[in-house]
Design a protein around this motif. Structure first.
Motif, PDB file in Angstrom:
ATOM      1  N   THR A 114       1.167  -1.402   0.436  1.00 19.43           N
ATOM      2  CA  THR A 114      -0.212   0.231   0.225  1.00 19.43           C
ATOM      3  C   THR A 114       0.763   1.534  -0.181  1.00 19.43           C
ATOM      4  O   THR A 114       1.999   1.402   0.589  1.00 19.43           O
ATOM      5  CB  THR A 114      -0.853   0.518   1.171  1.00 19.43           C
ATOM      6  N   ILE A 115       0.641   1.659  -0.754  1.00 19.17           N
ATOM      7  CA  ILE A 115       1.063   3.525  -0.638  1.00 19.17           C
ATOM      8  C   ILE A 115       0.070   4.323  -0.605  1.00 19.17           C
ATOM      9  O   ILE A 115      -1.187   4.798  -1.084  1.00 19.17           O
ATOM     10  CB  ILE A 115       1.494   4.132  -2.015  1.00 19.17           C
ATOM     11  N   ILE A 119      -6.497  10.358   2.751  1.00 18.75           N
ATOM     12  CA  ILE A 119      -6.828  11.318   2.369  1.00 18.75           C
ATOM     13  C   ILE A 119      -7.205  10.209   0.629  1.00 18.75           C
ATOM     14  O   ILE A 119      -8.161  10.207   0.522  1.00 18.75           O
ATOM     15  CB  ILE A 119      -5.730  12.095   1.653  1.00 18.75           C
ATOM     16  N   LYS A 120      -5.951   8.947   0.772  1.00 18.50           N
ATOM     17  CA  LYS A 120      -6.045   8.359   0.141  1.00 18.50           C
ATOM     18  C   LYS A 120      -5.376   7.284  -0.544  1.00 18.50           C
ATOM     19  O   LYS A 120      -4.152   7.295   0.167  1.00 18.50           O
ATOM     20  CB  LYS A 120      -6.511   8.628  -1.633  1.00 18.50           C
ATOM     21  N   LEU A 121      -5.647   5.690  -0.530  1.00 21.92           N
ATOM     22  CA  LEU A 121      -5.056   4.626  -0.237  1.00 21.92           C
ATOM     23  C   LEU A 121      -4.938   3.621  -2.218  1.00 21.92           C
ATOM     24  O   LEU A 121      -6.104   3.413  -2.367  1.00 21.92           O
ATOM     25  CB  LEU A 121      -5.681   3.628   0.292  1.00 21.92           C
ATOM     26  N   VAL A 122      -3.479   3.017  -2.353  1.00 22.99           N
ATOM     27  CA  VAL A 122      -3.372   3.171  -4.151  1.00 22.99           C
ATOM     28  C   VAL A 122      -2.645   1.796  -3.516  1.00 22.99           C
ATOM     29  O   VAL A 122      -1.446   1.530  -2.481  1.00 22.99           O
ATOM     30  CB  VAL A 122      -2.701   3.962  -4.609  1.00 22.99           C
ATOM     31  N   GLU A 123      -3.259   0.500  -3.959  1.00 19.61           N
ATOM     32  CA  GLU A 123      -2.704  -1.132  -3.978  1.00 19.61           C
ATOM     33  C   GLU A 123      -1.698  -0.761  -5.555  1.00 19.61           C
ATOM     34  O   GLU A 123      -1.880  -0.756  -6.539  1.00 19.61           O
ATOM     35  CB  GLU A 123      -3.318  -1.726  -3.401  1.00 19.61           C
ATOM     36  N   ALA A 124      -0.382  -1.224  -4.973  1.00 15.68           N
ATOM     37  CA  ALA A 124       0.457  -1.916  -5.930  1.00 15.68           C
ATOM     38  C   ALA A 124       0.801  -2.808  -6.286  1.00 15.68           C
ATOM     39  O   ALA A 124       0.686  -3.988  -5.297  1.00 15.68           O
ATOM     40  CB  ALA A 124       2.154  -0.983  -5.459  1.00 15.68           C
ATOM     41  N   PRO A 125       1.470  -3.465  -7.280  1.00 12.61           N
ATOM     42  CA  PRO A 125       1.558  -5.086  -7.380  1.00 12.61           C
ATOM     43  C   PRO A 125       2.291  -5.864  -6.423  1.00 12.61           C
ATOM     44  O   PRO A 125       2.401  -7.385  -6.568  1.00 12.61           O
ATOM     45  CB  PRO A 125       2.224  -5.254  -9.059  1.00 12.61           C
ATOM     46  N   ALA A 126       3.343  -5.095  -6.209  1.00 13.81           N
ATOM     47  CA  ALA A 126       4.090  -5.741  -5.217  1.00 13.81           C
ATOM     48  C   ALA A 126       3.997  -5.519  -4.112  1.00 13.81           C
ATOM     49  O   ALA A 126       4.064  -4.172  -3.626  1.00 13.81           O
ATOM     50  CB  ALA A 126       5.555  -6.577  -6.381  1.00 13.81           C
TER      51      ALA A 126
END
Lengths: 339, 168
Positions: free
Chosen positions: A217-218, A229-236
């Motif tokens: 997670t970023i 504010i927000k969450l973004v999921e990365a592939p690794a």
């Protein structure tokens, strides 16, 4: 891969050519850019070989090596005008350096491994944190004086930052928390608790945004309120992320050795690049946003273009009609890297 | 088909023989504090400059002679936390970053051979005195003498006590 729009509406797909900065002999674990100075901007890298290096930020050219630490250097930073550097090391010291001459200016003894160092905006104070679980504030105009100490974390501190115009401090620890402290009262203002310890933290003063990575997670938080504010999921699994100064992109790197570029508004993954031969430990945008630098377990730093194909630093935009022309400059084409 | 972006050259790597920070770079020249007034000034009086250069070379020579004179002598180093250690001085490296010593007496025992780090600072910088008539005011202070033979001295660099040395 980016598409360049050429005269006549032909497009040429350009492939990212990262610039590899060699010199370190062990993993690169931290890196930081200075602000923009009359001499350009600069980059410092922390390495387990104990020898942090200063480089010209837009080219990656080596300028000098700070010699003196006797253990792995875990953290490195520059002040805004790149006149001072500070490093945190496994030899239980933090050091302040003259970043123009390379001379060591100050050694600050600690009781355990030091992991993180950062200057206030006026370069007068230095914040340190490490395995002794304490945050320390040193007055650099009076270095003999004992530092102010802030206790509270129950495990090693991995990263500490000034925020809110140096009035507050953010610290990330192995105790799986991020804490916000008030500098004058030295009291804890707010705490964020996670299921796992945070792998990296970046503070963006303009807009008061905190970029945190953990697992895949970023996460982006308001640095003053610590509201999400927000969450973004990365592939690794991600070890580090950085937000572009204009806040249109962010980049991330981690355990799969790749660099990822995302659109900040839409959270869409835009580009990904192979290149490193080991996990990426740190990634940062340059102060002008034109490139980002990554440091890896493979002992190298790499510089990547934000706008692939643009003429900047050592990268040169070459139009197809110029390739092979008799009067064209000798250009270096990087060898194909087969990962 | 994709074309890799061209680069003018690769980033320059470290110089294996130096720690860098080129003193001839524009940034160094503009920003490095120099404590040497005449050299720093834009209008340098040629005669004054020559005098200053002479003084600096005298100081450098004295410094090197000091290092030679304490070779194989017992010396005392002041370390962090006000710890003092005795040793027999061997030699210095070229950047004055490390001293090779023998018979180092530390609080936890005697080390036959050792390298002591000088922390890189203060680097010996030779300052000229304010006025040329005090050119004799060089950077070491005789502590005691017997028949004009220097028995012990303190070496000051940049006004900081850098070394005590005694004839054993």
């Amino acid at each position: 891969i980016a598409n360049r729009l050429l005269p006549g509406w032909r497009t040429m797909a350009m492939r990212q050519t990262p610039l590899t900065c060699s010199g370190h002999t062990r993993p690169v674990v931290d890196l930081a850019f200075s602000g923009i100075t009359p001499y350009g901007y600069f980059l410092i890298s922390a390495c387990k070989d104990g020898k942090p290096m200063l480089r010209q930020g837009d080219t990656g050219d080596w300028i000098g090596t700070f010699l003196g630490h006797k253990g792995a250097v875990w953290g490195a930073t520059l002040n805004t005008d790149a006149t001072k550097a500070a490093t945190a090391a496994a030899d239980f010291t933090a050091k302040v350096w003259d970043a123009v001459s390379g001379d060591e200016v100050l050694t600050l003894a600690h009781k355990h491994i030091v992991k993180t160092v950062t200057f206030t905006q006026d370069s007068n104070c230095l914040l340190t944190g490490g395995n002794d679980k304490l945050l320390r504030i040193y007055d650099l105009s009076n270095p003999e004086a004992a530092p102010q100490e802030i206790a509270g974390h129950s495990s090693a501190i991995k990263k500490a930052l000034w925020c809110n115009n140096d009035k507050q401090i953010l610290s990330a620890s192995e105790d799986k928390t991020i804490r916000l402290w008030d500098r004058s009262s030295m009291e804890e203002v707010k705490t964020l608790t996670f299921d796992t310890s945070v792998s990296s933290m970046e503070y963006v003063a303009d807009g008061e945004i905190l970029v945190i990575t953990y697992g895949k997670t970023i996460a982006f938080y308001n640095a003053l309120s610590l509201d999400l504010i927000k969450l973004v999921e990365a592939p690794a699994p991600i070890n580090s992320a950085s937000l572009h100064p204009e806040k249109d992109f962010f980049v991330a790197g981690g355990e799969d050795f790749k660099l990822y570029k995302f659109d900040y508004s839409t959270k869409e993954e835009l580009e990904s690049y192979k290149g490193h031969f080991g996990p990426v430990h740190c990634v940062r945008f340059s102060p002008d946003g034109e490139l980002y630098a990554s440091g890896s377990e493979d002992g190298t730093l790499r510089l990547w273009q934000t706008a692939v194909g643009k003429t900047y630093g050592l990268w040169k935009c070459v139009l197809p009609e110029d390739l092979g022309a008799e009067n064209s400059e000798q250009l270096y084409t990087a060898p194909e890297i087969k990962a | 088909m994709t074309t890799p972006v061209s680069v003018l050259r690769l980033p320059k790597g470290p110089d294996p023989n130096s720690r860098g920070f080129d003193p001839k770079s524009p940034r160094f020249i503009a920003l490095c504090r120099t404590s040497i007034p005449t050299s720093a000034g834009s209008e340098s009086d040629a005669e004054q400059l020559q005098e200053e250069q002479h003084a600096r070379s005298v100081l450098r020579e004295t410094f090197l002679r000091c290092l030679l004179s304490i070779s194989n002598k017992k010396v005392q180093f002041r370390m962090h936390e006000k710890v003092k250690v005795d040793a027999t001085f061997g030699a210095s490296d070229i950047d004055v970053l490390n001293f090779q010593v023998s018979d180092l007496h530390t609080p936890i025992g005697v080390q036959k051979e050792a390298l002591i780090s000088t922390r890189g600072s203060p680097k010996p910088v030779f300052q000229t005195p304010e006025s040329s008539d005090t050119i004799e005011r060089i950077k070491y202070q005789k502590i005691s003498c017997q028949n004009d033979v220097m028995l012990s001295m303190r070496l000051y660099v940049d006004g900081l006590l850098w070394r005590d040395a005694e004839r054993g």
